[in-house]
Scaffold this motif. Structure first.
Motif, PDB file in Angstrom:
ATOM      1  N   GLU A  28      58.018 -14.990 110.352  1.00 28.49           N
ATOM      2  CA  GLU A  28      58.300 -14.537 111.705  1.00 28.49           C
ATOM      3  C   GLU A  28      57.022 -14.044 112.364  1.00 28.49           C
ATOM      4  OE1 GLU A  28      61.647 -11.947 112.056  1.00 28.49           O
ATOM      5  OE2 GLU A  28      62.849 -13.124 110.646  1.00 28.49           O
ATOM      6  N   PHE A  29      56.892 -14.339 113.624  1.00 26.95           N
ATOM      7  CA  PHE A  29      55.708 -13.947 114.376  1.00 26.95           C
ATOM      8  C   PHE A  29      56.152 -13.404 115.726  1.00 26.95           C
ATOM      9  CE2 PHE A  29      56.664 -18.414 114.842  1.00 26.95           C
ATOM     10  CZ  PHE A  29      56.661 -18.610 116.214  1.00 26.95           C
ATOM     11  N   ASN A  30      55.243 -12.687 116.388  1.00 24.19           N
ATOM     12  CA  ASN A  30      55.567 -12.053 117.671  1.00 24.19           C
ATOM     13  C   ASN A  30      55.006 -12.785 118.872  1.00 24.19           C
ATOM     14  OD1 ASN A  30      56.945  -9.958 116.429  1.00 24.19           O
ATOM     15  ND2 ASN A  30      55.066  -8.772 116.153  1.00 24.19           N
ATOM     16  N   GLN A  31      53.954 -13.588 118.657  1.00 24.97           N
ATOM     17  CA  GLN A  31      53.300 -14.225 119.782  1.00 24.97           C
ATOM     18  C   GLN A  31      52.666 -15.530 119.333  1.00 24.97           C
ATOM     19  OE1 GLN A  31      50.538 -11.621 121.768  1.00 24.97           O
ATOM     20  NE2 GLN A  31      50.683 -12.799 123.647  1.00 24.97           N
ATOM     21  N   ILE A  32      52.545 -16.455 120.286  1.00 22.20           N
ATOM     22  CA  ILE A  32      51.861 -17.720 120.051  1.00 22.20           C
ATOM     23  C   ILE A  32      50.584 -17.710 120.876  1.00 22.20           C
ATOM     24  CG2 ILE A  32      51.957 -20.227 120.385  1.00 22.20           C
ATOM     25  CD1 ILE A  32      55.048 -19.965 120.055  1.00 22.20           C
ATOM     26  N   VAL A  33      49.497 -18.092 120.240  1.00 20.21           N
ATOM     27  CA  VAL A  33      48.241 -18.307 120.947  1.00 20.21           C
ATOM     28  C   VAL A  33      47.900 -19.775 120.769  1.00 20.21           C
ATOM     29  CG1 VAL A  33      45.773 -17.778 121.080  1.00 20.21           C
ATOM     30  CG2 VAL A  33      47.418 -15.945 120.561  1.00 20.21           C
ATOM     31  N   CYS A  34      47.686 -20.462 121.869  1.00 17.29           N
ATOM     32  CA  CYS A  34      47.306 -21.867 121.779  1.00 17.29           C
ATOM     33  C   CYS A  34      45.849 -22.021 122.190  1.00 17.29           C
ATOM     34  CB  CYS A  34      48.210 -22.763 122.626  1.00 17.29           C
ATOM     35  SG  CYS A  34      48.025 -22.557 124.400  1.00 17.29           S
ATOM     36  N   ILE A  35      45.199 -22.980 121.564  1.00 16.72           N
ATOM     37  CA  ILE A  35      43.817 -23.289 121.896  1.00 16.72           C
ATOM     38  C   ILE A  35      43.835 -24.412 122.930  1.00 16.72           C
ATOM     39  CG2 ILE A  35      41.580 -24.048 121.030  1.00 16.72           C
ATOM     40  CD1 ILE A  35      42.471 -23.007 118.248  1.00 16.72           C
ATOM     41  N   LYS A  52      59.022 -16.914 122.473  1.00 22.68           N
ATOM     42  CA  LYS A  52      57.953 -15.945 122.214  1.00 22.68           C
ATOM     43  C   LYS A  52      56.906 -16.073 123.313  1.00 22.68           C
ATOM     44  CE  LYS A  52      59.455 -14.632 118.121  1.00 22.68           C
ATOM     45  NZ  LYS A  52      59.909 -13.277 117.849  1.00 22.68           N
ATOM     46  N   PRO A  53      56.203 -14.987 123.611  1.00 22.37           N
ATOM     47  CA  PRO A  53      55.176 -15.066 124.647  1.00 22.37           C
ATOM     48  C   PRO A  53      54.005 -15.950 124.204  1.00 22.37           C
ATOM     49  CG  PRO A  53      55.153 -12.906 123.600  1.00 22.37           C
ATOM     50  CD  PRO A  53      56.336 -13.647 123.051  1.00 22.37           C
ATOM     51  N   LEU A  54      53.410 -16.601 125.191  1.00 13.54           N
ATOM     52  CA  LEU A  54      52.294 -17.512 124.954  1.00 13.54           C
ATOM     53  C   LEU A  54      51.018 -16.919 125.531  1.00 13.54           C
ATOM     54  CD1 LEU A  54      51.335 -20.384 124.058  1.00 13.54           C
ATOM     55  CD2 LEU A  54      51.833 -21.122 126.390  1.00 13.54           C
ATOM     56  N   ARG A  77      36.076 -15.920 127.910  1.00 14.94           N
ATOM     57  CA  ARG A  77      35.802 -14.501 127.653  1.00 14.94           C
ATOM     58  C   ARG A  77      37.083 -13.724 127.359  1.00 14.94           C
ATOM     59  NH1 ARG A  77      31.380 -12.076 131.584  1.00 14.94           N
ATOM     60  NH2 ARG A  77      30.069 -11.785 129.771  1.00 14.94           N
ATOM     61  N   HIS A  78      38.203 -14.198 127.917  1.00 16.58           N
ATOM     62  CA  HIS A  78      39.463 -13.472 127.802  1.00 16.58           C
ATOM     63  C   HIS A  78      40.596 -14.439 127.484  1.00 16.58           C
ATOM     64  CE1 HIS A  78      37.510  -9.984 129.563  1.00 16.58           C
ATOM     65  NE2 HIS A  78      37.010 -10.800 130.484  1.00 16.58           N
ATOM     66  N   LEU A  79      41.691 -13.892 127.032  1.00 18.84           N
ATOM     67  CA  LEU A  79      42.917 -14.656 126.858  1.00 18.84           C
ATOM     68  C   LEU A  79      43.683 -14.644 128.174  1.00 18.84           C
ATOM     69  CD1 LEU A  79      44.229 -13.234 123.474  1.00 18.84           C
ATOM     70  CD2 LEU A  79      43.493 -15.574 123.887  1.00 18.84           C
ATOM     71  N   SER A  80      44.383 -15.711 128.450  1.00 17.74           N
ATOM     72  CA  SER A  80      45.302 -15.736 129.581  1.00 17.74           C
ATOM     73  C   SER A  80      46.693 -15.480 129.012  1.00 17.74           C
ATOM     74  CB  SER A  80      45.244 -17.104 130.268  1.00 17.74           C
ATOM     75  OG  SER A  80      46.158 -17.146 131.322  1.00 17.74           O
ATOM     76  N   MET A  81      47.307 -14.371 129.430  1.00 16.96           N
ATOM     77  CA  MET A  81      48.627 -14.019 128.894  1.00 16.96           C
ATOM     78  C   MET A  81      49.322 -13.066 129.843  1.00 16.96           C
ATOM     79  SD  MET A  81      47.498 -11.641 125.678  1.00 16.96           S
ATOM     80  CE  MET A  81      46.126 -10.523 125.844  1.00 16.96           C
ATOM     81  N   THR A  82      50.630 -13.008 129.715  1.00 18.49           N
ATOM     82  CA  THR A  82      51.418 -12.117 130.563  1.00 18.49           C
ATOM     83  C   THR A  82      51.801 -10.825 129.851  1.00 18.49           C
ATOM     84  OG1 THR A  82      53.446 -13.250 129.912  1.00 18.49           O
ATOM     85  CG2 THR A  82      52.348 -14.018 131.929  1.00 18.49           C
ATOM     86  N   THR A  83      51.487 -10.714 128.583  1.00 19.79           N
ATOM     87  CA  THR A  83      51.776  -9.490 127.832  1.00 19.79           C
ATOM     88  C   THR A  83      50.603  -8.516 127.986  1.00 19.79           C
ATOM     89  OG1 THR A  83      50.882 -10.510 125.823  1.00 19.79           O
ATOM     90  CG2 THR A  83      53.264 -10.649 126.161  1.00 19.79           C
TER      91      THR A  83
END
Length: 174
Positions: A28-35, A52-54, A77-83
């Motif tokens: 189980e995971f809380n978030q997905i990070v895509c490249i 899950k949030p992306l 430089r940063h992640l793009s995310m809504t969390t």
């Protein structure tokens, strides 16, 4: 090096197979990070299936007019995310692992990014998932659909847009 041509139907089927494999593992995971760019479509579909949030980490290592020349990897430089921030454990996704450097460096980037956030001492468990795992890779992903021993160049269905002049699209849709 051989070539592997993938249709849209096959591409989506691979993403579904990957989703099923991760689900069956019980992890189980809380978030997905895509490249991005390659992992954008994979991450989008997985975040919809898992609800899950992306987050998007932009990276680039292929250059040139044919996008087949590999150079040094560059990260945003940063992640793009809504969390508010990253929520570990994280599933890190991309379309494929070729040399393995992008996935390795992305994990390093995420761990460094985590230290910059408030509460940066949270557990930093990260697992990786790809559609294609090439045998030439120095990095083994946790989840993958196909292991490719002959290291083919994979022609994905969206590559047509890298070779399509905008003038052709305009003419086609007039």
């Amino acid at each position: 090096m051989s070539d592997l041509f993938v249709s849209w139907s096959e591409y989506h089927q691979k993403i579904e197979q990957l989703a099923a494999q991760i689900y069956q593992s019980g992890w189980e995971f809380n978030q997905i990070v895509c490249i991005a760019k390659g992992g954008l479509r994979v991450g989008d579909i997985l975040c919809r299936l898992y609800r899950k949030p992306l987050a998007i980490l932009s990276a680039s290592s292929y250059t040139g007019p044919d996008y087949q020349t590999r150079g040094q990897i560059q990260f945003s430089r940063h992640l793009s995310m809504t969390t508010e921030g990253l929520s570990f454990p994280i599933l890190l996704v991309d379309d494929l692992v070729d040399s393995g450097i992008s996935l390795q460096e992305s994990i390093t980037w995420l761990k460094h990014y985590q230290k910059q956030e408030p509460e940066g001492d949270r557990p930093n468990q990260i697992r990786t998932a790809v559609l294609w795992y090439k045998s030439c890779s120095v990095f083994a992903p946790d989840y993958y659909v196909d292991y490719l021993t002959d290291n083919p160049w994979i022609h994905q269905p969206f590559e047509v847009y890298e070779q399509t002049p905008l003038e052709e699209l305009v003419a086609k849709h007039q």
